[in-house]
Design a protein around this motif. Structure first.
Motif, short mmCIF file in Angstrom:
data_model
loop_
_atom_site.label_atom_id
_atom_site.label_comp_id
_atom_site.label_asym_id
_atom_site.label_seq_id
_atom_site.Cartn_x
_atom_site.Cartn_y
_atom_site.Cartn_z
N ALA A 1 36.65 -4.65 7.28
CA ALA A 1 35.34 -4.85 6.63
C ALA A 1 35.07 -4.45 5.26
O ALA A 1 34.42 -4.89 4.50
N ASP A 2 36.10 -3.51 4.73
CA ASP A 2 36.11 -3.02 3.34
C ASP A 2 36.48 -4.14 2.45
O ASP A 2 35.79 -4.54 1.29
N ARG B 1 36.13 -7.43 3.17
CA ARG B 1 35.26 -8.64 3.00
C ARG B 1 34.15 -8.38 2.06
O ARG B 1 33.47 -9.32 1.94
N THR B 2 33.85 -7.04 1.85
CA THR B 2 32.61 -6.80 1.30
C THR B 2 32.93 -7.30 -0.41
O THR B 2 32.10 -7.30 -1.11
N GLN B 3 34.15 -7.27 -0.56
CA GLN B 3 34.84 -7.66 -2.14
C GLN B 3 34.97 -9.07 -2.16
O GLN B 3 35.79 -9.49 -3.26
N ARG B 4 34.61 -10.26 -1.33
CA ARG B 4 34.92 -11.58 -1.55
C ARG B 4 34.65 -11.88 -2.89
O ARG B 4 35.23 -12.67 -3.62
N GLU B 5 33.27 -11.96 -3.30
CA GLU B 5 32.82 -12.26 -4.49
C GLU B 5 33.51 -11.73 -5.77
O GLU B 5 33.66 -12.32 -6.75
N SER B 6 33.50 -10.12 -5.65
CA SER B 6 33.97 -9.36 -6.67
C SER B 6 35.51 -9.80 -7.04
O SER B 6 35.97 -9.86 -8.24
#
Length: 277
Positions: free
Chosen positions: A262-263, A265-270
């Motif tokens: 989950a952690d 996946r929150t950073q896909r764009e960054s």
């Protein structure tokens, strides 16, 4: 049932003892290593033709090579190598001494790597075999107070994961064994507790100190059943990459992996923003 020959480090206690007794009872041969003199005399007396004992300190690189080479020379073929020897070093990272850090890594991580590397030429020449690397739920989950133990188990899992892909084309299977808490001597007797620094008394790292000093908790896992599951895994074709043992191990690993994913996946764009334009 196929009869096999096994090499097991730390055959004198814990999972190594349970594995050895079950295998010998069913007619397999075991080359079992030990550190404490006299600790496997009963196995040698009961199964004099099937149990081959050898002293081994897995922090001694030369002794590893000697013992592994002799086991193959004496037995002709070894089907399964079980890298089991190890112990827990517990305490906050600052509480550990440099010597304790070095010895923990030399035993759990470097010792396992050296053992497997010593066995690989023999396994390759005979056309295959199986490696069981004992890890722990602590190879996927990290709790305060176990930083160095986790470092060794996470490290050996990375080694074994990559190794599995390297040797699969050679007919060698690799399984990482992930036991949860079990009623063995690992927790009380097989673990080393670092000297206390008072500043950590009110931190999460103190939890493991309470467990080891109060001796009030017992692992829910049955070590005999766990050993039986390890043995059964060798019959699987192909080798399972991981073998999770214990409902506590499953729950802790599932929660940790879910949170980690989950952690990420929150950073896909960054993450993508740092790609070369």
């Amino acid at each position: 049932m196929t009869s096999r020959t096994w090499l097991i480090t730390g055959a004198n206690s814990g999972f190594g003892r349970h594995l050895s007794e079950q295998l010998l009872s069913r007619g397999d041969r075991v080359a079992g290593t030990f550190r404490t003199p006299g600790s496997v005399d009963d196995l040698a007396a009961r199964w004099p033709d099937a149990f081959h004992a050898a002293h081994l300190d897995v922090t001694d690189a030369a002794e590893i090579t000697t013992v592994v080479d002799k086991a193959w020379a004496d037995l002709g073929r070894i089907d399964v190598v079980v890298s089991n020897a190890g112990y827990g070093l517990m305490g906050a990272a600052e509480e550990l001494t440099d010597d304790q850090v070095v010895h923990q890594i030399a035993t759990n991580l470097t010792g396992s790597i050296r053992l497997i590397r010593a066995a690989l030429p023999h396994l390759r020449r005979q056309g295959g075999g199986r490696i069981l690397q004992l890890s722990s739920v602590g190879g996927q989950v990290a709790w305060p107070g176990g930083s160095l133990y986790h470092a060794t188990k996470w490290g050996v899992e990375g080694f074994a994961d990559a190794l599995a892909a390297e040797v699969a084309p050679l007919g060698i299977g690799v399984t990482i064994v992930e036991p949860g808490g079990a009623h063995t001597n690992f927790r009380y007797g097989g673990s080393v507790l670092a000297d206390r620094i008072e500043a950590y008394d009110a931190t999460p790292a103190a939890g493991i100190r309470r467990i080891l000093t109060e001796r009030t908790t017992v692992g829910i896992g049955d070590p005999a059943r766990m050993a039986t599951a390890m043995i059964a895994s060798v019959d699987q074709d192909t080798a399972p990459r991981r073998l999770v043992l214990g409902s506590d191990a499953f729950a802790a690993m599932e929660a940790a992996l879910t949170a980690r994913l989950a952690d990420v996946r929150t950073q896909r764009e960054s993450a993508a923003a740092t790609d070369k334009a």
